[in-house]
Design an enzyme around this catalytic site. Structure first.
Site, PDB file in Angstrom:
ATOM      1  N   GLU A  59       0.822  -1.205   0.000  1.00 23.97           N
ATOM      2  CA  GLU A  59       0.000   0.000   0.000  1.00 23.97           C
ATOM      3  C   GLU A  59       0.857   1.257   0.000  1.00 23.97           C
ATOM      4  O   GLU A  59       0.503   2.270  -0.622  1.00 23.97           O
ATOM      5  CB  GLU A  59      -0.936   0.000   1.210  1.00 23.97           C
ATOM      6  N   ARG A 269       9.791 -11.747   1.303  1.00 28.27           N
ATOM      7  CA  ARG A 269       8.932 -10.591   1.588  1.00 28.27           C
ATOM      8  C   ARG A 269       9.295  -9.921   2.901  1.00 28.27           C
ATOM      9  O   ARG A 269       9.262  -8.694   3.011  1.00 28.27           O
ATOM     10  CB  ARG A 269       7.471 -11.053   1.619  1.00 28.27           C
ATOM     11  N   MET A 309      16.317  -4.072   1.930  1.00 28.14           N
ATOM     12  CA  MET A 309      14.993  -3.467   1.830  1.00 28.14           C
ATOM     13  C   MET A 309      15.022  -2.297   0.848  1.00 28.14           C
ATOM     14  O   MET A 309      16.024  -1.584   0.751  1.00 28.14           O
ATOM     15  CB  MET A 309      14.533  -2.982   3.206  1.00 28.14           C
ATOM     16  N   GLU A 311      14.936  -2.314  -2.427  1.00 26.92           N
ATOM     17  CA  GLU A 311      15.691  -2.493  -3.675  1.00 26.92           C
ATOM     18  C   GLU A 311      15.011  -3.466  -4.633  1.00 26.92           C
ATOM     19  O   GLU A 311      15.666  -4.042  -5.501  1.00 26.92           O
ATOM     20  CB  GLU A 311      17.100  -2.990  -3.372  1.00 26.92           C
ATOM     21  N   ASN A 335       2.183  -7.386  -5.843  1.00 29.84           N
ATOM     22  CA  ASN A 335       2.030  -6.466  -6.959  1.00 29.84           C
ATOM     23  C   ASN A 335       2.644  -7.015  -8.252  1.00 29.84           C
ATOM     24  O   ASN A 335       3.865  -7.104  -8.393  1.00 29.84           O
ATOM     25  CB  ASN A 335       2.663  -5.119  -6.608  1.00 29.84           C
ATOM     26  N   LEU A 337       2.375  -5.558 -11.148  1.00 32.68           N
ATOM     27  CA  LEU A 337       2.671  -4.477 -12.079  1.00 32.68           C
ATOM     28  C   LEU A 337       4.109  -3.989 -11.986  1.00 32.68           C
ATOM     29  O   LEU A 337       4.614  -3.363 -12.926  1.00 32.68           O
ATOM     30  CB  LEU A 337       1.713  -3.306 -11.847  1.00 32.68           C
TER      31      LEU A 337
END
Length: 429
Positions: A59, A269, A309, A311, A335, A337
């Site tokens: 988000e 993640r 983180m 990158e 995501n 996209l």
């Protein structure tokens, strides 16, 4: 029913605090900032601000084009960005570290006295809540204080709708305190209507994620380093979760037998799992390099661990093919996209319930390959690796989907501006 929810929250608060204390003990910054969860802040009270809430990393990334436009439209108004997770906090703080007008704090717990502290100290003239964060006491107190709320880039998956329908008596009366709901798609809008959201306060504006703007420096850096690596093929598996890495490593071990000059980049993640994933790779017989060591992979390396983180685009720029995680296990996907913006062919698992509309668009455009299991994943990777022309065509199709669906940011800004002007007419002068 809200009072019953509040009483239950008070009951479990001690356990929540103990858990938060325990999880933050290894990270000094997070430990020092536990007070923010209770409405205690180190910064001075703000006379007026714009507040945007992005629950986590995804988000926070989606909100970046919107935040840039808010900065331009309301140049002299401080922006407060809240997140729930540490990964979201890291993304916000790294992206806006040089901007004195933007401040990150952790979202306070949803208890009346804490929410009141948060509002009093930061004095937002408007709240923008990304996607789906329906906190009962926040909605209630915002209504009492006549604080306009915009639910931006709103989405509601069938699974989430089922969960909210179980507490419809609690949520539905509070939805009237959201001034405007900006749904990503018609399907999302209809689900919010079935939850009881007022039709005259709802509009469909598209998905902010399509207004993606990859960081140029990361892309250039990745492309430069890519030329130095001794591999013909580079696969990146991004935003992976527990239960996925083992499947990916096993599939990659098979791929190396057919395409020996292939490197796998694994990007977990959550940062607390970096060591766990590195150890798993080693146990399965792979020679690893780690981004944190600042040493590039050599010809002896088979797996490169992306243990840093902020990158992700750097790792995408290194690759020829992208796998997006949270999809081989029932997390709901991440995501799609981001790799599409770099014209990479995209592969995922079957669990995409958080990205149904986007995955449908990409699938329809033949830009997305969905593997139902590890065997299918192997077949898809092999097909892409064997045919560079096909690989390029699939990647170009994903980029075209992005270009065709841009524009949601400007529509959101118009809605936000009109909402503020309705409640504070002086800003329209």
């Amino acid at each position: 029913m809200r009072k019953l929810y509040t009483a239950g929250f008070y009951t479990v608060l001690p356990f929540i605090l103990v858990r938060a204390f325990w999880r933050s003990r290894k990270t000094r910054n997070n430990f020092q900032r536990l007070g923010e969860r209770l409405g205690k802040y180190s910064h001075e009270q703000i006379s007026s601000s714009l507040w945007l809430h992005a629950v986590s990393y995804g988000e926070a990334v989606a909100a970046e084009p919107l935040i840039r436009q808010l900065k331009t439209t309301f140049a002299n108004i401080p922006i407060i960005i809240t997140t729930m997770t540490a990964t979201g906090a890291i993304r916000v703080e790294s992206t806006w570290k040089d901007d004195s007008q933007i401040k990150h704090i952790y979202m306070p717990y949803d208890l009346p006295f804490i929410i009141k502290r948060f509002l009093k100290h930061n004095n937002p003239m408007l709240g923008v809540i990304m996607e789906t964060e329906l906190w009962p006491n926040l909605l209630h107190i915002a209504g009492l204080n006549k604080l306009p709320l915009v639910l931006a880039n709103a989405r509601l998956s069938p699974r989430s709708l089922t969960g909210y329908m179980r507490i419809k008596k609690l949520i539905s009366p509070l939805l009237k305190n959201i001034s405007v709901l900006c749904a990503q798609s018609t399907q999302d809008a209809n689900r919010f209507l079935s939850l009881g959201f007022p039709k005259d306060q709802l509009m469909t504006l598209g998905n902010l994620k399509f207004d993606i703007k990859p960081p140029e420096q990361q892309i250039l850096k990745g492309l430069e380093i890519k030329q130095q690596l001794p591999f013909k093929h580079i696969l990146v598996a991004a935003s992976t979760h527990a239960g996925e890495e083992e499947q990916l490593i096993d599939v990659f071990s098979q791929i190396r037998q057919k395409f020996p000059d292939t490197l796998l980049i694994l990007v977990p993640r959550h940062p607390e799992r970096f060591d766990e994933v590195a150890n798993l790779c080693s146990k399965k017989g792979h020679t690893i390099s780690r981004r944190s060591s600042h040493n590039l992979p050599t010809s002896e390396t088979s797996i490169f661990i992306g243990d840093s983180m902020g990158e992700l685009y750097f790792f995408y720029a290194l690759a020829n093919i992208a796998f997006v995680g949270g999809s081989l296990v029932p997390v709901g996907g991440h995501n799609l996209l981001e790799p599409a913006a770099l014209k990479l062919p995209i592969v995922t698992g079957p669990h995409l319930f958080n990205f149904t509309a986007i995955s449908d668009l990409l699938t329809h455009s033949k830009a997305l390959h969905v593997a139902k299991d590890a065997e299918a994943l192997y077949d898809i990777f092999c097909r892409l690796l064997a045919d560079e022309t096909y690989c390029n065509r699939v990647g170009a199709a994903g980029y075209e989907v992005i270009e065709e669906n841009r524009g949601a940011t400007e529509k959101h800004i118009n809605v936000i501006t009109k909402t503020i002007q309705k409640t504070m007419p002086r800003l329209s002068d």
